[in-house]
Scaffold this active site. Structure first.
Site, mmCIF file in Angstrom:
data_model
loop_
_atom_site.group_PDB
_atom_site.id
_atom_site.type_symbol
_atom_site.label_atom_id
_atom_site.label_comp_id
_atom_site.label_asym_id
_atom_site.label_seq_id
_atom_site.Cartn_x
_atom_site.Cartn_y
_atom_site.Cartn_z
ATOM 1 N N GLN A 78 -4.954 -1.649 9.121
ATOM 2 C CA GLN A 78 -4.767 -2.986 8.559
ATOM 3 C C GLN A 78 -5.421 -4.035 9.464
ATOM 4 O O GLN A 78 -5.148 -4.089 10.656
ATOM 5 C CB GLN A 78 -3.259 -3.262 8.389
ATOM 6 C CG GLN A 78 -2.950 -4.554 7.676
ATOM 7 C CD GLN A 78 -3.473 -4.601 6.242
ATOM 8 O OE1 GLN A 78 -3.356 -3.634 5.486
ATOM 9 N NE2 GLN A 78 -4.082 -5.710 5.863
ATOM 10 N N LYS A 133 0.842 -1.209 0.000
ATOM 11 C CA LYS A 133 0.000 0.000 0.000
ATOM 12 C C LYS A 133 0.870 1.249 0.000
ATOM 13 O O LYS A 133 0.601 2.214 -0.729
ATOM 14 C CB LYS A 133 -0.961 -0.017 1.198
ATOM 15 C CG LYS A 133 -2.086 -1.031 0.994
ATOM 16 C CD LYS A 133 -2.878 -1.355 2.242
ATOM 17 C CE LYS A 133 -3.835 -2.520 1.936
ATOM 18 N NZ LYS A 133 -4.581 -2.991 3.099
ATOM 19 N N ASP A 181 -11.216 2.515 3.007
ATOM 20 C CA ASP A 181 -11.442 1.070 2.875
ATOM 21 C C ASP A 181 -12.917 0.769 2.596
ATOM 22 O O ASP A 181 -13.267 -0.319 2.168
ATOM 23 C CB ASP A 181 -11.047 0.361 4.193
ATOM 24 C CG ASP A 181 -9.802 -0.500 4.022
ATOM 25 O OD1 ASP A 181 -9.459 -0.815 2.870
ATOM 26 O OD2 ASP A 181 -9.183 -0.857 5.044
#
Ligand code: NAP
Length: 280
Positions: A96, A52, A119
């Site tokens: 995460q 990422k 997200d």
């Protein structure tokens, strides 16, 4: 033999388009950073986090890394998210997953400001997607839609069978296919006659988390097969939920693992970050 839907190539196209967009935004004085938070040192999570950060560097946006120890308290993590919510330069916040057991994931996801929920996991982002309101789309399902569209697979009017109903893949996947005017059937571990249902699919999307489960007997001749699963097999080789070698003999198009859905998830995360910078 099936055409291979090349997620690596398509995700590269998307990142190149985003790179140009970021440059244009910068020229207009619009910039922003993605905050990436990792709690603990799970090796798989570390790989995702590194990918990422690399993607941010590639498209030209800043990434701020927060690598916190495993024993970080829920309270401390909530405090950090509160601070990042207030920071103007931070346009996206990514925590995460999975988090250590002593931290409630739902609480953490809900603490992220809707405007920074790149997200797309916040219940309000999911709600907005469900009723077709603007908002961030969950990255993996949005990546599958892009794979299909950019491979010129007709979705409208087709019968799509989704295997899996998780909150991060199966459910949003089904909703996005519905939005694209597919006729959608969602299946799960209690589904009876899974094989027969799958054999009716024009587009079969597999997100069941079972290595090499779906063989040719689940696939109609000429169907498009999207494999969302990611596993390491007994030889430490990456594989999906689909028996690729035999299914490619009956499908008209198929995604490989690796190099299918995986790279698209990060490309869509970058797309959400750029959207957030644009919308400031
Ligand atoms: P999950 O939370 O474990 O959900 C699996 C789903 O499959 C559940 O809904 C389950 O049904 C269903 N299922 C399990 N066994 C089944 C069976 N025998 N027949 C029919 N349905 C069955 O997994 P997930 O988070 O959705 O992820 C799915 C896979 O995608 C995993 O391999 C994961 O690693 C991968 N993944 C990949 C990406 C990517 O970027 N490529 C992103 C996210 C996830 P129940 O609801 O009844 O239990």
């Amino acid at each position: 033999m099936a055409e291979i839907i090349d997620g690596k190539k398509i995700s590269q196209q998307i990142k190149d388009e985003l790179k140009d967009k970021v440059e244009a935004l910068k020229a207009n004085g619009k910039t922003g950073a993605l905050a990436v938070i990792q709690v603990g040192e799970d090796p798989a999570s570390s790989v995702y986090v590194r990918n990422k950060k690399n993607a941010c560097a590639y498209i030209g946006i800043e990434s701020l890394a927060y690598e916190l120890p495993e024993e970080t308290s829920e309270e401390a993590l909530l405090k950090l998210i509160g601070e990042l919510n207030e920071k103007e330069q931070v346009k996206g916040i990514l925590v995460q997953l999975p988090l250590p057991n002593h931290i409630c994931e739902d609480k953490i996801i809900q603490a992220i400001s809707l405007k920074k929920d790149v997200d797309g996991f916040h219940p309000q982002s999911v709600g907005a997607m469900t009723i077709g309101e603007p908002g961030f789309l969950s990255c993996t399902p949005a990546g599958v839609i892009q794979l299909l569209k950019r491979s010129n697979v007709e979705i409208s009017g087709k019968h799509c069978v989704v295997i899996g109903r998780s909150n991060i893949v199966g459910k949003p996947m089904a909703l996005l296919m519905l939005r694209e005017n597919a006729t959608v059937t969602v299946t799960h571990s209690r589904t009876q006659n899974l094989k027969e249902i799958c054999r009716q699919a024009d587009i079969l999307i597999v997100a069941m988390g079972k290595p090499r489960f779906i063989g040719a007997e689940y696939v109609k001749e000429g169907a498009v097969v999207i494999d969302v699963g990611i596993h390491r097999d007994e030889n430490n080789k990456l594989c999906g939920d689909v028996k690729y070698e035999e299914v490619q003999q009956v499908a008209s198009a198929i995604t490989p693992v690796p190099g299918g859905v995986g790279p698209m998830t990060i490309a869509m995360l970058m797309s959400n970050c750029v959207q957030s910078i644009e919308e400031e």
